[in-house]
Design a protein around this motif. Structure first.
Motif, PDB file in Angstrom:
ATOM      1  N   GLU A 223      35.849  47.483  42.751  1.00 34.96           N
ATOM      2  CA  GLU A 223      36.937  48.378  42.314  1.00 34.96           C
ATOM      3  C   GLU A 223      38.118  48.391  43.278  1.00 34.96           C
ATOM      4  O   GLU A 223      39.237  48.710  42.883  1.00 34.96           O
ATOM      5  CB  GLU A 223      36.420  49.801  42.064  1.00 34.96           C
ATOM      6  N   ASP A 224      37.899  48.008  44.527  1.00 33.34           N
ATOM      7  CA  ASP A 224      38.970  48.060  45.528  1.00 33.34           C
ATOM      8  C   ASP A 224      39.575  46.710  45.891  1.00 33.34           C
ATOM      9  O   ASP A 224      40.699  46.655  46.381  1.00 33.34           O
ATOM     10  CB  ASP A 224      38.428  48.676  46.832  1.00 33.34           C
ATOM     11  N   PHE A 225      38.794  45.633  45.720  1.00 30.37           N
ATOM     12  CA  PHE A 225      39.216  44.331  46.250  1.00 30.37           C
ATOM     13  C   PHE A 225      39.001  43.193  45.263  1.00 30.37           C
ATOM     14  O   PHE A 225      38.093  43.238  44.433  1.00 30.37           O
ATOM     15  CB  PHE A 225      38.403  43.981  47.519  1.00 30.37           C
ATOM     16  N   ASN A 226      39.833  42.178  45.415  1.00 30.85           N
ATOM     17  CA  ASN A 226      39.567  40.883  44.803  1.00 30.85           C
ATOM     18  C   ASN A 226      39.620  39.877  45.942  1.00 30.85           C
ATOM     19  O   ASN A 226      40.512  39.962  46.805  1.00 30.85           O
ATOM     20  CB  ASN A 226      40.621  40.581  43.732  1.00 30.85           C
ATOM     21  N   VAL A 227      38.671  38.973  45.970  1.00 29.76           N
ATOM     22  CA  VAL A 227      38.632  37.964  47.024  1.00 29.76           C
ATOM     23  C   VAL A 227      38.799  36.612  46.349  1.00 29.76           C
ATOM     24  O   VAL A 227      38.012  36.248  45.463  1.00 29.76           O
ATOM     25  CB  VAL A 227      37.312  38.043  47.819  1.00 29.76           C
ATOM     26  N   ILE A 228      39.852  35.903  46.744  1.00 32.07           N
ATOM     27  CA  ILE A 228      40.245  34.683  46.024  1.00 32.07           C
ATOM     28  C   ILE A 228      40.268  33.486  46.973  1.00 32.07           C
ATOM     29  O   ILE A 228      40.443  33.650  48.180  1.00 32.07           O
ATOM     30  CB  ILE A 228      41.625  34.847  45.355  1.00 32.07           C
ATOM     31  N   LEU A 229      40.119  32.305  46.400  1.00 30.83           N
ATOM     32  CA  LEU A 229      40.277  31.101  47.206  1.00 30.83           C
ATOM     33  C   LEU A 229      41.744  30.892  47.536  1.00 30.83           C
ATOM     34  O   LEU A 229      42.620  31.012  46.665  1.00 30.83           O
ATOM     35  CB  LEU A 229      39.740  29.873  46.458  1.00 30.83           C
ATOM     36  N   ASP A 230      42.033  30.596  48.808  1.00 30.04           N
ATOM     37  CA  ASP A 230      43.397  30.267  49.226  1.00 30.04           C
ATOM     38  C   ASP A 230      43.808  28.943  48.574  1.00 30.04           C
ATOM     39  O   ASP A 230      43.021  27.993  48.541  1.00 30.04           O
ATOM     40  CB  ASP A 230      43.450  30.151  50.756  1.00 30.04           C
TER      41      ASP A 230
END
Ligand code: AMP
Ligand code: ZN
Length: 137
Positions: A25-32
């Motif tokens: 709910e707080d974060f999205n972690v994506i590939l650079d």
């Protein structure tokens, strides 16, 4: 709050498709998109903050546990040999996108990257002066 002209707000909140490795709910972690190494990812808060100075404490408090979890997962799945966390604030420090992000950078033996600084050699007096400035003496 998100910012209408912020690309990382759009990526974090799914308004632009991206390669997400984790979401809550707080974060999205994506590939650079221009990774330093295989698996280089970015922790993006969904809520906009320009940088660390601007980041609410309740969001900040969740970031290191998440970084630890993902560093462990990336290290295991990609068979990395080590790991860097990097976080840039303001242009002089290398920040190019003004939405807080923490770089998760798996490291591999002989990966050819260099995520270091040039050590300097201040005198004891200079170190003491810095200490006194920080402490307000
Ligand atoms: P910094 O220099 O700390 O501000 O890092 C910005 C990072 O964001 C760089 O590593 C870029 O490669 C990465 N980046 C910029 N735009 C995108 C994008 N649209 N998708 C994924 N990564 C991006
Ligand atoms: Zn933003």
């Amino acid at each position: 709050m998100t910012k209408s002209d912020c690309i990382f707000c759009k990526l974090a909140n799914g308004e632009i498709p991206t390669r997400s490795i984790y979401e809550d709910e707080d974060f999205n972690v994506i590939l650079d998109m221009n990774p330093a190494t295989k698996g280089h990812a970015l922790i993006l808060p969904k809520q906009h903050a320009d940088n660390l100075y601007d980041l609410p404490d309740d969001v900040a408090a969740k970031i290191l546990p998440l970084a630890k979890k993902l560093a462990t997962k990336l290290t295991e799945t990609l068979k990395a040999d080590g790991f860097n966390l990097v976080q840039n604030n303001k242009e002089c420090a290398g920040q190019t996108v003004n939405h807080f992000h923490l770089h998760l950078i798996p490291r591999y033996e002989n990966d050819g990257q260099r995520i270091l600084w040039n050590p300097t050699t201040p005198s004891a007096e200079e170190l003491d002066a810095t200490l006194n400035t920080i402490k307000g003496n």
